[in-house]
Design a protein around this motif. Sequence first.
Motif, PDB file in Angstrom:
ATOM      1  N   THR A 139      39.849  43.152  43.874  1.00  0.00           N
ATOM      2  CA  THR A 139      41.212  42.815  43.477  1.00  0.00           C
ATOM      3  C   THR A 139      42.201  43.038  44.612  1.00  0.00           C
ATOM      4  OG1 THR A 139      41.582  45.037  42.550  1.00  0.00           O
ATOM      5  CG2 THR A 139      40.766  43.340  41.052  1.00  0.00           C
ATOM      6  N   ALA A 140      41.801  43.797  45.625  1.00  0.00           N
ATOM      7  CA  ALA A 140      42.658  43.969  46.800  1.00  0.00           C
ATOM      8  C   ALA A 140      42.590  42.770  47.736  1.00  0.00           C
ATOM      9  CB  ALA A 140      42.262  45.243  47.557  1.00  0.00           C
ATOM     10  N   ASP A 141      41.531  41.955  47.598  1.00  0.00           N
ATOM     11  CA  ASP A 141      41.334  40.818  48.496  1.00  0.00           C
ATOM     12  C   ASP A 141      41.547  39.462  47.840  1.00  0.00           C
ATOM     13  OD1 ASP A 141      40.639  42.459  50.643  1.00  0.00           O
ATOM     14  OD2 ASP A 141      38.527  42.497  50.066  1.00  0.00           O
ATOM     15  N   PHE A 142      41.475  39.408  46.500  1.00  0.00           N
ATOM     16  CA  PHE A 142      41.539  38.134  45.788  1.00  0.00           C
ATOM     17  C   PHE A 142      42.507  38.221  44.621  1.00  0.00           C
ATOM     18  CE2 PHE A 142      37.150  38.623  47.373  1.00  0.00           C
ATOM     19  CZ  PHE A 142      37.022  37.492  48.161  1.00  0.00           C
ATOM     20  N   ALA A 143      42.879  37.047  44.105  1.00  0.00           N
ATOM     21  CA  ALA A 143      43.614  36.960  42.840  1.00  0.00           C
ATOM     22  C   ALA A 143      42.619  36.549  41.762  1.00  0.00           C
ATOM     23  CB  ALA A 143      44.740  35.939  42.942  1.00  0.00           C
TER      24      ALA A 143
END
Length: 320
Positions: A139-143
């Motif tokens: 979740t830190a890298d993608f939506a």
Amino acid sequence: MNERFDPVAQRPTASSSSIIAIALAIVALLASGILLARQRSSASISVPTDRWARIKQSGILRAGYGGYPPYTIISTKGGSIGPPVTGFSVDLVNAIASRTSPALKVEWHQFSFDTMKPDLDADRFDFIADPVFMTIPRTADFAFSVPYSYFGIAVGLVRANENRFKTFSDLDRPGVTIVLAEGWTSSDFARANLKQPTLKSVPVTGDATSQLDEVLTGRADVALNDVPTVLQYVRAHPGQVKALWLEAPPSSVAGAFVMREGDERLRDFLTASIQVLQADGTIDQIDKKWRSLGFFPSLQLRPGAGIRGTGAAQGGAVIR
């Protein structure tokens, strides 16, 4: 009179040089004017930078798929015979696209899970249709959209004659070799919760067959992976291996559509669409068609205060 070629006579005079310079200046001005007009014309054409705006303008929704049966089943026919991919997630995306007004055309683009982020960043597709497992690092890298299914993880695969492990905690003992797929969610859970057995990590690209084969060939006592992966391996090797804790897995994870950071409008559209299809029973119908291997929360509804006690309402809660 004999005329002789005189090279000096061929050189431009001062007046001719001035005329040429003026002509060149006029040409340069005209060229710069044309370039400026083109730039202004290009600027006047609106090219949306927002991904959802681009999708609406083009009418095309580009979906990536990596192959995760029964959610995305890659066609083995090849060529132009039938769709390149089918499955639960494909029907879900098609239902969303067909109900959009005006309807969207779906373009399918195959990718490898090993290069998921670079492929997204390279704009090969708008989002990933497979149910990507949601973790805090991801979740830190993608939506992510809202989940459309949940998946049991860290379920066991053992040989058919293995009877030592009744619960997940039974694995936490010396003398047991557990094979894990490197980088997979089930492996992270196992490392966090098992301290005594020998944990053997196997690099996995594509499906997890190489990991699960370790049990089949006797090089490991147990393999841990998610329910779809383990169950389909058991079905492919009847009588040789069996699954543990399929209906009550040790842990679970949410699966959702995934897209780039910053694609909030696309994320909101997909999230709202999933919620609509959950509420009207479409996802239940897709589940029955594909006999999906995930878990679904029950949608529990109660009659509002204006309905209760009128004599028209029959029964209690509505549960899907």
